[in-house]
Write a protein that holds these residues in place. Sequence first.
Motif, mmCIF file in Angstrom:
data_model
loop_
_atom_site.group_PDB
_atom_site.id
_atom_site.type_symbol
_atom_site.label_atom_id
_atom_site.label_comp_id
_atom_site.label_asym_id
_atom_site.label_seq_id
_atom_site.Cartn_x
_atom_site.Cartn_y
_atom_site.Cartn_z
ATOM 1 N N ALA A 77 0.840 -1.211 0.000
ATOM 2 C CA ALA A 77 0.000 0.000 0.000
ATOM 3 C C ALA A 77 0.867 1.249 0.000
ATOM 4 N N ALA A 78 2.007 1.184 0.718
ATOM 5 C CA ALA A 78 2.916 2.330 0.754
ATOM 6 C C ALA A 78 3.482 2.626 -0.624
ATOM 7 N N ALA A 79 3.530 1.594 -1.483
ATOM 8 C CA ALA A 79 4.028 1.784 -2.861
ATOM 9 C C ALA A 79 2.890 2.141 -3.814
ATOM 10 N N GLY A 80 1.678 2.364 -3.269
ATOM 11 C CA GLY A 80 0.549 2.787 -4.082
ATOM 12 C C GLY A 80 -0.207 1.642 -4.741
ATOM 13 N N LEU A 81 -0.035 0.440 -4.239
ATOM 14 C CA LEU A 81 -0.709 -0.714 -4.831
ATOM 15 C C LEU A 81 -1.903 -1.131 -3.982
ATOM 16 N N LYS A 82 -3.035 -1.339 -4.643
ATOM 17 C CA LYS A 82 -4.233 -1.815 -3.951
ATOM 18 C C LYS A 82 -4.293 -3.336 -4.113
ATOM 19 N N VAL A 83 -4.177 -4.029 -2.992
ATOM 20 C CA VAL A 83 -4.093 -5.499 -3.057
ATOM 21 C C VAL A 83 -4.908 -6.127 -1.930
ATOM 22 N N GLU A 84 -5.174 -7.427 -2.105
ATOM 23 C CA GLU A 84 -5.701 -8.260 -1.025
ATOM 24 C C GLU A 84 -4.622 -9.271 -0.668
ATOM 25 N N VAL A 85 -4.423 -9.526 0.617
ATOM 26 C CA VAL A 85 -3.397 -10.474 1.059
ATOM 27 C C VAL A 85 -4.024 -11.471 2.022
ATOM 28 N N THR A 86 -3.821 -12.743 1.761
ATOM 29 C CA THR A 86 -4.289 -13.795 2.673
ATOM 30 C C THR A 86 -3.118 -14.713 2.992
ATOM 31 N N GLY A 87 -3.165 -15.325 4.163
ATOM 32 C CA GLY A 87 -2.093 -16.240 4.561
ATOM 33 C C GLY A 87 -2.658 -17.522 5.145
ATOM 34 N N ILE A 89 6.698 -23.090 6.213
ATOM 35 C CA ILE A 89 5.385 -23.683 6.457
ATOM 36 C C ILE A 89 4.270 -22.698 6.113
ATOM 37 N N MET A 90 4.560 -21.407 6.147
ATOM 38 C CA MET A 90 3.537 -20.403 5.870
ATOM 39 C C MET A 90 3.591 -19.956 4.414
ATOM 40 N N ALA A 91 2.407 -19.748 3.834
ATOM 41 C CA ALA A 91 2.314 -19.280 2.453
ATOM 42 C C ALA A 91 1.312 -18.140 2.387
ATOM 43 N N PHE A 92 1.597 -17.136 1.546
ATOM 44 C CA PHE A 92 0.741 -15.953 1.437
ATOM 45 C C PHE A 92 0.410 -15.700 -0.032
ATOM 46 N N ARG A 93 -0.801 -15.173 -0.231
ATOM 47 C CA ARG A 93 -1.268 -14.914 -1.591
ATOM 48 C C ARG A 93 -1.619 -13.437 -1.710
ATOM 49 N N VAL A 94 -1.062 -12.783 -2.736
ATOM 50 C CA VAL A 94 -1.318 -11.365 -2.995
ATOM 51 C C VAL A 94 -2.148 -11.263 -4.273
ATOM 52 N N ILE A 95 -3.337 -10.660 -4.160
ATOM 53 C CA ILE A 95 -4.224 -10.490 -5.312
ATOM 54 C C ILE A 95 -4.165 -9.022 -5.736
ATOM 55 N N THR A 96 -3.750 -8.774 -6.990
ATOM 56 C CA THR A 96 -3.613 -7.402 -7.492
ATOM 57 C C THR A 96 -4.735 -7.093 -8.478
ATOM 58 N N HIS A 124 5.769 -16.655 -8.243
ATOM 59 C CA HIS A 124 6.104 -17.333 -6.992
ATOM 60 C C HIS A 124 7.456 -16.820 -6.506
ATOM 61 N N THR A 125 7.520 -16.529 -5.247
ATOM 62 C CA THR A 125 8.804 -16.165 -4.649
ATOM 63 C C THR A 125 8.835 -16.632 -3.207
ATOM 64 N N GLN A 171 2.740 -15.841 -3.325
ATOM 65 C CA GLN A 171 2.251 -15.956 -4.702
ATOM 66 C C GLN A 171 1.541 -14.650 -5.047
ATOM 67 N N VAL A 172 1.839 -14.102 -6.228
ATOM 68 C CA VAL A 172 1.257 -12.833 -6.657
ATOM 69 C C VAL A 172 0.507 -13.075 -7.963
ATOM 70 N N ARG A 173 -0.771 -12.653 -7.996
ATOM 71 C CA ARG A 173 -1.588 -12.902 -9.195
ATOM 72 C C ARG A 173 -2.757 -11.923 -9.243
ATOM 73 N N THR A 174 -3.411 -11.824 -10.383
ATOM 74 C CA THR A 174 -4.629 -11.014 -10.491
ATOM 75 C C THR A 174 -5.825 -11.863 -10.058
ATOM 76 N N ARG A 175 -6.972 -11.211 -9.917
ATOM 77 C CA ARG A 175 -8.180 -11.931 -9.496
ATOM 78 C C ARG A 175 -8.609 -12.955 -10.552
ATOM 79 N N GLU A 176 -8.494 -12.550 -11.829
ATOM 80 C CA GLU A 176 -8.878 -13.477 -12.897
ATOM 81 C C GLU A 176 -7.940 -14.687 -12.933
ATOM 82 N N MET A 177 -6.645 -14.410 -12.736
ATOM 83 C CA MET A 177 -5.685 -15.521 -12.659
ATOM 84 C C MET A 177 -6.035 -16.446 -11.497
#
Length: 696
Positions: A226-236, A261-268, A308-309, A322-328
């Motif tokens: 958000a500080a970089a101006g990106l509107k995202v959803e993040v779940t873990g 063991i933990m994984a997070f998903r960023v939806i852009t 993936h990173t 994992q970073v992806r769009t909603r459609e992806m």
Amino acid sequence: MLRQYELVERVKEYDPDADEALLNRAYVYTVQKHGTQKRASGDPYFSHPVEVAGLMTDLKLDQETIITALLHDTVEDTLATIEEVEALFGVDVARLVDGVTKLSKIEAMPENERAAENLRKFLLAMSEDIRVLLVKLGDRLHNMRTLHFIKSPEKRQRIARETMDIYAPLAERVGMYEYMREMQLLAFEQLEPDAYRTITGRLEQIRRQDGGQVDAIALAIKQALAAAGLKVEVTGREKHPYSIWKKMAERHLPFDQVTDIMAFRVITESESDCYLALGVLHQVWQFIPGRFKDYISTPKTNGYRSLHTALIYENSMRVEVQVRTREMHRTNEFGLAAHWAYKQGDRPDGQVGWLRDLIEIVDASHDAEELLEHTRLAIYQDRIFAFTPKGSLFQLPKGSTPVDFAFAVHSELGAQTVGAKINGRHMPLRTPLGNGDVVEIIKGKTAEPQLSWLGFVVTGKARAAIRRAVRLKERAEVAEIGKKMFDEIALRVPAKIGKKATREAVRRLEMEDEEDLMYAIGAAKIEDREVMEALVPGCTAEMEQPAEWSKQEQAISIRGLTAGVGFQLAECCHPVPGDRIVGLRKPGEGVEVHAIDCLELASGIDADWLDLSWGTRSVGAVGKLRATLYDRPGSLAEMAGIFAQNLANIRSLVQSQTEHPFTVYEVDLEVQDLAHLTRILSALRASDAVAQAERV
């Protein structure tokens, strides 16, 4: 369980034009057909197809798929027929139901054969319509959810193993990761119960002790973006218990040393935002080299797209992102099913590239074991990417070689491979390919797949094609030996053997073609005697004539006659020893001997009937034949040669009819008995000179 109106409402929510009456009729039909049937859980059986239909509505699939899910067990488990389904619900639904039904008719087969045959039919059905797979995956997922109700541990293990080996990988290959993960988890619980309890217990313990750590990391990622101006959803979330166990098994690690063991998903909101978000994450936290994968620019074969990173968070904690769009995200979770949603106009035809490869493997595999081996290799994936010199991209399993690459490009190219250049340098064919390699295949027109390649190829398609080519080569060599042996066998039968006799022998031995016969002879799978008998039926019986055959003073003897009473063999039916016979005695005349099925007997002859049988002497019996020969030089000589080879004397030979291209002969032939006459007829029928031969 979903009620009727609830199911219809679900479909109407995303497809207002759906045929409500047809959906209602399908629901009522499955309830009526399954009637009082019960599942292992004690629930009514129709609850299962209704729940499968519910799973299909979660995927927003078209009404034909929903109806297929409702009806998928009716043909197999009730008195319903495909014809009835077609009449009530249409051709497409009937075809889909038939495709799913065919997969379920093999439960009684041995385990490996059943799994292989299941997969074979599955793949062939999928090749026509991918919705068969979607319904079957829904069917298997619901069955796995209720697997614990089955009392037999062996049956639970068998179903879980089949799910782990076949259905979960197929769900992955069509991109249905939600289905894959749940199937793996439920199968893992049955196959490795101790490991399942240990890992899920430790995850629960971590969950209680982390003090909201997952939420805290997700919030930190969201704030940085958000500080970089990106509107995202993040779940873990914690990683899947089966994937943790698999990593522990592969790397021989205890649970405490599994750090990510933990994984997070960023939806852009857009594809470009995915790359911007990745840049921010790598600036804020250190990323782990070798763990970054770009599946957006180079999607997986199932259409999966994401970045993936892996990052090192505070206190050296490793986390996957994992970073992806909603459609992806929708496509990634539901794969090909997402393309089948009712709104989509450009539906896939079901013949995606990897599926075409699997169909080739089905055709090339020799038996159940091979089919399972090759398809498992094709389904599981840990991929690398390689290019042709013209820039075409091919995804292959890790460890693939230039030979695997050649077969991936085209089966014919793989078969003709003699060498390869990797990134412009000549390299051995067994060289493992790396990500981004440019591979040029050098081929030879007379080249053939080599058995030694099986020592290093890793793809199922390559292994199946190589084994098939090697088998065909060996078969051709054995068949060539068999041809030479066949020529020797043919010299030992009492007739000249031509193509007609060979074709008849193939038919009598129930073989596919002449090559099959030659292979069977060369491989010693058939005895010489069987081949001779197939060429000329009866020729292997004892053919040496008794000594009295040449003593013309011996006569035929008949049992059942009064001593001194004379007899003659009837000219109308020409009975020979071996025929059932009857005697006719007219006043003032001798006895006339007829075959029991002689047509003259039906004419009501005024005579006494005598029950007769053949005696011990059988010299001089005459059988009458009618032979239709091809009107060409040598035909008559060939027929006479057959008589001579079979030690039969010609009493009379009359040309009765000529009509080009045939000539008909009536032959009176002195034979020993019925068996002798039958052998001669068989030899005539096997001859290329004879169009037809029959007893008169």
